[in-house]
Design an enzyme around this catalytic site. Structure first.
Site, PDB file in Angstrom:
ATOM      1  NE  ARG A 244      -0.239   1.643   3.560  1.00 25.27           N
ATOM      2  CZ  ARG A 244       0.800   2.462   3.635  1.00 25.27           C
ATOM      3  NH1 ARG A 244       2.035   1.995   3.785  1.00 25.27           N
ATOM      4  NH2 ARG A 244       0.647   3.761   3.577  1.00 25.27           N
ATOM      5  N   GLY A 245       0.195   2.391  -0.143  1.00 21.88           N
ATOM      6  CA  GLY A 245       0.948   3.628  -0.324  1.00 21.88           C
ATOM      7  C   GLY A 245       1.084   3.859  -1.824  1.00 21.88           C
ATOM      8  CB  ALA A 246       0.382   6.853  -3.891  1.00 25.20           C
TER       9      ALA A 246
ATOM     10  CG  ASN B 289      -2.594  11.562   2.414  1.00 28.04           C
ATOM     11  OD1 ASN B 289      -2.090  10.623   1.801  1.00 28.04           O
ATOM     12  ND2 ASN B 289      -2.239  11.823   3.662  1.00 28.04           N
ATOM     13  CE  LYS B 290      -5.432   5.650   4.296  1.00 32.39           C
ATOM     14  NZ  LYS B 290      -6.422   4.769   3.608  1.00 32.39           N
TER      15      LYS B 290
ATOM     16  CD  GLN C 289      -3.475   2.778   6.766  1.00 32.34           C
ATOM     17  OE1 GLN C 289      -4.098   3.142   7.760  1.00 32.34           O
ATOM     18  NE2 GLN C 289      -4.082   2.515   5.625  1.00 32.34           N
TER      19      GLN C 289
ATOM     20  CG  ASP D  43      -3.252   7.849  -1.825  1.00 34.29           C
ATOM     21  OD1 ASP D  43      -3.197   8.324  -0.675  1.00 34.29           O
ATOM     22  OD2 ASP D  43      -2.961   6.679  -2.100  1.00 34.29           O
TER      23      ASP D  43
ATOM     24  NE  ARG E  87      -6.299   0.811  -1.779  1.00 33.23           N
ATOM     25  CZ  ARG E  87      -5.662   1.427  -0.784  1.00 33.23           C
ATOM     26  NH1 ARG E  87      -4.367   1.271  -0.617  1.00 33.23           N
ATOM     27  NH2 ARG E  87      -6.338   2.204   0.045  1.00 33.23           N
TER      28      ARG E  87
HETATM   29  O1  MRU Z   1      -4.714   3.231   2.104  1.00 34.92           O
HETATM   30  P1  MRU Z   1      -3.225   3.450   2.059  1.00 34.92           P
HETATM   31  O2  MRU Z   1      -2.525   2.938   3.260  1.00 34.92           O
HETATM   32  O3  MRU Z   1      -2.628   2.957   0.772  1.00 34.92           O
HETATM   33  O4  MRU Z   1      -3.060   5.032   2.064  1.00 34.92           O
HETATM   34  C1  MRU Z   1      -1.786   5.570   1.906  1.00 34.92           C
HETATM   35  C2  MRU Z   1      -1.750   7.045   2.016  1.00 34.92           C
HETATM   36  O5  MRU Z   1      -2.751   7.706   2.174  1.00 34.92           O
HETATM   37  C3  MRU Z   1      -0.393   7.694   1.829  1.00 34.92           C
HETATM   38  O6  MRU Z   1      -0.319   8.877   2.571  1.00 34.92           O
HETATM   39  C4  MRU Z   1      -0.182   8.023   0.354  1.00 34.92           C
HETATM   40  O7  MRU Z   1      -0.431   6.908  -0.436  1.00 34.92           O
HETATM   41  C5  MRU Z   1       1.189   8.510   0.092  1.00 34.92           C
HETATM   42  S1  MRU Z   1       2.411   7.256   0.250  1.00 34.92           S
HETATM   43  C6  MRU Z   1       3.906   7.943  -0.097  1.00 34.92           C
END
Ligand code: MRU
Length: 353
Positions: A52-54, A255-256, A204, A245, A95
């Site tokens: 996970r994470g963009a 973002n999250k 997270q 993201d 996603r």
């Molecule tokens: O749902 P997730 O854990 O994939 O969400 C991740 C985030 O919101 C991060 O802040 C974002 O992807 C940036 S990662 C460098």
């Protein structure tokens, strides 16, 4: 980042033509590198947030596409191209919000078309695509380091920095985005404190950011999401740095979930909010934040805390995984090309189109 942490916090590994993800759903209790054998498994790992994470899901998607075609040597180049497009669409459906996934898959598909147009054999197209996936992975390391270098001057001795979710090494190839300036500042001996929002519902911040920074020896304190206002009121927070993201052309930032709340609090307390991201997260084709598709996830993530039910059966639930912070609350976007500031519509186009 010290070497031991570098070894621990590697989320995607491509080794001897085999793909492994560090299963982030098990952190911080177990460190399991799970081999990804099929495209369905990669889709599922992205969907379930094992990876996970963009930026990391962009890299994972790119390698996932290679996994999906690596044994297709008996296909004609034409048939291979059809298969690549079909599998890219499938992986992209895992996603919707992080633009890095579609960005990486589009890049590989375009590469496959270019190799096909050159008249290359099926085997050579697969080799060329694999090289491109490795390049995406390697480039991300450089981008993260540049983000770190560009964000480093923001971190001053004695600062308190709040972050939300995990935009760390685990969410990228190395160093992270929001955490990259922190790792570099730590290496330089600058002392600062990081406050990690736990980030409900999937934690997270608690499970990943606080673990990752602790491994690296960075002074990190974990707080529940609803404590951020109080920490700001106490004067402990000088700056917020988060990842994203997707950044829309006008500078709105997805973002999250909870990031917008943090930004609203920060604006009340006059605390700058910086958003760190590589150019692969900037989506000039999406005009404004309201146009960004926000992933809605399952209700169990809200009605359960781990294995324990914490909401009544049958209760109505909302579980948007992301929110959109309006651009006027963003002090700057820390990118590999420098810190981009308002007016974002003008400056993003100038730097990234
Ligand atoms: O749902 P997730 O854990 O994939 O969400 C991740 C985030 O919101 C991060 O802040 C974002 O992807 C940036 S990662 C460098």
């Amino acid at each position: 980042m010290n070497n031991s942490n570098k070894d621990l916090a590697v989320s995607v590994i491509w080794k001897d033509e085999r793909l492994f993800f560090l299963d982030q759903t098990l952190l911080p209790n177990e460190l399991v590198q799970e081999e990804q054998l099929t495209v369905e498994q990669v889709w599922d790992s992205i969907k379930r947030l094992k990876v996970r994470g963009a930026p990391a899901i962009g890299i994972a998607g790119a390698y996932g596409l290679i996994v999906s075609i690596r044994d297709d040597v008996s296909l004609t180049p034409q048939e291979l191209l059809v298969e690549i497009k079909k599998n890219a669409d499938y992986l992209n459906s895992s996603r919707p919000t992080a633009v890095n996934l579609s960005w990486a898959l589009k890049r590989l598909t375009a590469k496959a078309e270019a190799l096909f147009d050159k008249g290359l054999s099926t085997r050579k197209i697969i080799i060329g695509l694999t090289e491109e996936a490795v390049l995406i992975h390697e480039e991300d390391k450089i981008l993260c380091r540049r983000i770190g270098e560009n964000g480093l001057p923001l971190i001053k001795e004695g600062m308190g920095i709040l972050t939300h979710c995990n935009a760390g090494a685990l969410a990228t190839s190395e160093l992270g985005t929001a955490t990259a300036p922190m790792y570099l500042a730590h290496d330089k001996g600058i002392s600062f404190k990081v406050y990690a929002d736990e980030t409900r519902p999937l934690l997270q911040g608690a499970r990943l950011t606080s673990w990752e920074l602790q491994q690296a020896g960075i002074d990190v304190t974990l707080n529940c999401d609803d404590m951020a206002a109080s920490l700001m009121a106490e004067g402990l927070i000088d700056m917020v740095i988060v990842g994203t993201d997707r950044v829309a052309a006008n500078g709105d930032v997805a973002n999250k979930i909870g990031t917008m709340g943090v930004a609203i609090l920060a604006s009340y307390f006059n605390i700058p909010v910086y958003v760190a991201c590589p150019s692969s997260t900037i989506d000039l084709d999406t005009a404004i934040g309201a146009d960004i598709e926000i992933e809605e996830r399952g209700e169990d993530e809200v009605t359960f805390f781990g294995m324990r039910r914490t909401g009544p059966e049958g209760i109505a639930v909302r579980n948007p995984a992301f929110d959109v912070t309006p651009n006027e609350m963003v002090a700057g976007l820390i990118t590999e090309k420098g810190i981009i500031r308002a007016p974002y519509d003008v400056n993003l186009k100038k730097m990234f189109s």
